[in-house]
Design an enzyme around this catalytic site. Structure first.
Site, PDB file in Angstrom:
ATOM      1  N   GLU A 118       0.792  -1.235   0.000  1.00 10.89           N
ATOM      2  CA  GLU A 118       0.000   0.000   0.000  1.00 10.89           C
ATOM      3  C   GLU A 118       0.824   1.285   0.000  1.00 10.89           C
ATOM      4  O   GLU A 118       0.775   2.074   0.951  1.00 10.89           O
ATOM      5  CB  GLU A 118      -0.931   0.006   1.213  1.00 10.89           C
ATOM      6  CG  GLU A 118      -1.947  -1.113   1.209  1.00 10.89           C
ATOM      7  CD  GLU A 118      -3.008  -0.940   2.289  1.00 10.89           C
ATOM      8  OE1 GLU A 118      -2.869  -0.054   3.141  1.00 10.89           O
ATOM      9  OE2 GLU A 118      -3.976  -1.707   2.261  1.00 10.89           O
TER      10      GLU A 118
ATOM     11  N   GLU B 216      -5.647  -8.393   1.061  1.00 10.76           N
ATOM     12  CA  GLU B 216      -6.310  -8.004   2.318  1.00 10.76           C
ATOM     13  C   GLU B 216      -7.770  -7.708   2.029  1.00 10.76           C
ATOM     14  O   GLU B 216      -8.096  -7.100   1.015  1.00 10.76           O
ATOM     15  CB  GLU B 216      -5.696  -6.742   2.948  1.00 10.76           C
ATOM     16  CG  GLU B 216      -4.375  -6.948   3.607  1.00 10.76           C
ATOM     17  CD  GLU B 216      -3.824  -5.664   4.250  1.00 10.76           C
ATOM     18  OE1 GLU B 216      -4.604  -4.800   4.680  1.00 10.76           O
ATOM     19  OE2 GLU B 216      -2.591  -5.548   4.288  1.00 10.76           O
TER      20      GLU B 216
HETATM   21  C1  BG6 Z   1      -4.382  -1.794   5.531  1.00  7.75           C
HETATM   22  C2  BG6 Z   1      -3.035  -2.171   6.066  1.00  7.75           C
HETATM   23  O1  BG6 Z   1      -4.309  -0.511   5.049  1.00  7.75           O
HETATM   24  O2  BG6 Z   1      -5.445  -1.739   6.405  1.00  7.75           O
HETATM   25  C3  BG6 Z   1      -3.062  -2.930   7.362  1.00  7.75           C
HETATM   26  O3  BG6 Z   1      -2.267  -2.837   5.112  1.00  7.75           O
HETATM   27  C4  BG6 Z   1      -4.096  -2.330   8.274  1.00  7.75           C
HETATM   28  O4  BG6 Z   1      -1.775  -2.942   7.917  1.00  7.75           O
HETATM   29  C5  BG6 Z   1      -5.443  -2.474   7.614  1.00  7.75           C
HETATM   30  O5  BG6 Z   1      -4.120  -2.847   9.554  1.00  7.75           O
HETATM   31  C6  BG6 Z   1      -6.607  -1.999   8.454  1.00  7.75           C
HETATM   32  O6  BG6 Z   1      -6.430  -0.677   8.826  1.00  7.75           O
HETATM   33  P1  BG6 Z   1      -6.946  -0.119  10.188  1.00  7.75           P
HETATM   34  O7  BG6 Z   1      -6.621   1.324  10.163  1.00  7.75           O
HETATM   35  O8  BG6 Z   1      -8.402  -0.362  10.220  1.00  7.75           O
HETATM   36  O9  BG6 Z   1      -6.238  -0.865  11.243  1.00  7.75           O
END
Ligand code: BG6
Length: 469
Positions: free
Chosen positions: A163, A374
């Site tokens: 990202e 993800e």
């Molecule tokens: C993504 C990242 O942007 O979102 C992760 O790659 C991150 O590392 C995930 O934890 C969720 O984001 P957040 O801010 O809800 O913890």
């Protein structure tokens, strides 16, 4: 339909968010070790000093992954464990740690999918200018080569960066991530360019080593849609897609930057300092990416704005993905809409936006191989009579896995799905309050691990290869 036999069901994590042991066994200090200790930067001052102590508990964690039937585990390597100051001596204990993780996965037949850079940069490199300093490309190339040589006999799936849009936007425009610059568009575009060059370099090195695995990059997948059919809002979506998606995907997959953005940057004197050698490398390596990883959580709904927007130096609440921010050039704003559904943190839930976005990717980049690296729901999980009944997470993942299935049926080249996250972990800006895992971590009880309802559900999905979805 069952998911094809070569489709991987996985789940993911990142080093800083799980490992802890921030100063053990020779690890160097990272930008996040330093930044998270600046008062006011993170939710209630949380940091990854201990995180969920995966550094010491990895055998238990990976055993649970195996029990869930996980086919593949995506995790990241902390650069500062391998090379404490980023470009100097190698720390053998760091190599040993990741050897242990990889071997433990393989013991259970879990395919390791390794990210080289998930935001934790050795602080010594940050002190030298981090992603703004061209020297970082050489340092990253050396680090990557060390990892390939140490782990490449067993790791056949590599992600270079996680990202870029997030760590650069939050690091150089919003000040919410290290190095904490506010509104510095010049630095922002420069940093992104160095990341793309570093990516191309390490692709080149990987291919030259002939380890016969695959390598790609993971990007946020945040397709933008106008809030309505009005021409100006459709134009806002076009603008947002160019800056937020094509600026990131084009140099990787087409070997060049989108002209729409380049022209605007030239006019604003924001063109990165780049040279012909770097641009040639991007062109040369464009055909050598084996896949693109997409991290999808939500789409962007955008509206054109005319008046100069207020400074985009955001408070933490607005830097955590909740819509409401103007673009850096005050061209559009992301908005929340009455007819959409949102998580407790204001992230839109839209499997349909996901599907439409996948079609956009296919239209622009053809048959490129994709992994969803993800996807998941951040929630405060309900606990009823001691059981963690995370039904909303099951619903969220189910809807998105259905979209993945549909995409495959439509001929989109999707080869795996990694839920975020395998286990509850530290959210960079939201502490431990926002949970994503299949495995619960009890912070009031010695970080004890417990299986959530979603653990059993995902196990069933994997065992039946998603037939019932
Ligand atoms: C993504 C990242 O942007 O979102 C992760 O790659 C991150 O590392 C995930 O934890 C969720 O984001 P957040 O801010 O809800 O913890």
């Amino acid at each position: 339909m069952k998911f094809p036999h070569d489709f991987l069901f996985g789940a993911a994590s990142a080093a800083y968010q799980i490992e802890g042991a921030w100063n053990e066994d020779g690890k160097g200090i990272t930008n996040w070790d330093a930044f998270s200790k600046i008062p006011g930067k993170t939710f209630e001052g949380t940091n990854g000093d201990v995180a969920i102590d995966h550094y010491h508990r990895y055998p238990e964690d990976i055993k649970l992954m195996a029990e869930m039937g996980l086919e593949s585990y995506r995790f990241s390597i902390s650069w500062a464990r391998i090379i404490p100051d980023g470009d100097g001596a190698i720390n053998e204990k760091g190599i040993q740690f990741y050897n242990n993780i990889i071997d433990e996965c393989l013991k259970y037949g879990i395919v390791p999918f390794v990210t080289l850079y998930h935001w934790d940069l050795p602080q010594a490199l940050e002190d030298k200018g981090g992603w703004i300093n061209k020297d970082i490309v050489n340092a990253f190339a050396r680090y990557a080569e060390i990892c390939y040589k140490a782990f490449g006999d067993r790791v056949k799936h590599w992600i270079t960066f996680n990202e870029t849009v997030v760590f650069c936007t939050l690091g150089y425009l919003n000040g919410a991530h290290p190095p904490g610059y506010v509104n510095d568009a010049k630095k922002y575009f420069q940093a992104t360019h160095h990341v793309f060059v570093a990516h191309a370099r390490v692709i080149q090195i990987y291919k030259s080593l002939k380890q016969y695995g695959e390598i790609g990059i993971t990007h946020v997948f945040n397709p933008a849609y106008g809030v309505d059919e009005k021409e100006e809002n459709q134009q806002a979506a076009f603008h947002a897609n160019n800056y937020q998606t094509f600026w990131y995907y084009d140099p990787i997959l087409k070997g060049e930057y989108p002209t729409y953005v380049i022209d605007a940057l030239r006019e604003k004197e924001l063109t990165p300092d780049w040279n012909e050698e770097e641009l040639a490398l991007l062109r040369e390596m464009a055909g050598n990416n084996d896949f693109i990883g997409l991290n999808y959580y939500q789409p962007a709904r955008v509206i054109k704005i005319d008046e100069p927007a207020e400074s985009i130096a955001m408070d933490r609440d607005k830097s955590t993905g909740r819509p409401g921010n103007p673009s850096f050039d005050s061209y559009y704003r992301t908005v929340m809409m009455d007819d959409k559904v949102y998580t407790k943190w204001g992230w839109e839930i839209s499997a349909e936006g996901f599907m439409q976005g996948l079609r956009m990717i296919k239209d622009r980049y053809g048959d490129v191989k994709l992994y969803i690296t993800e996807n998941g729901l951040g929630d405060e999980d309900p606990i009823i009579e001691g059981e963690i009944v995370d039904v909303p997470r099951i619903k969220y993942i189910e809807e998105h896995l259905r979209a993945v299935k549909l995409a495959i049926q439509e001929g989109i080249n999707l080869k795996g799905y990694y839920a975020w996250s395998v286990i509850d972990l530290l959210s960079w800006l939201n502490g431990y309050k926002k949970q994503y895992g299949f495995i619960y971590v009890d912070h009031k009880n010695n970080l004890e691990r417990r299986k959530k309802l979603s653990f059993h559900w995902y196990k069933h999905i994997i065992a039946t290869r998603g037939e019932e979805l």
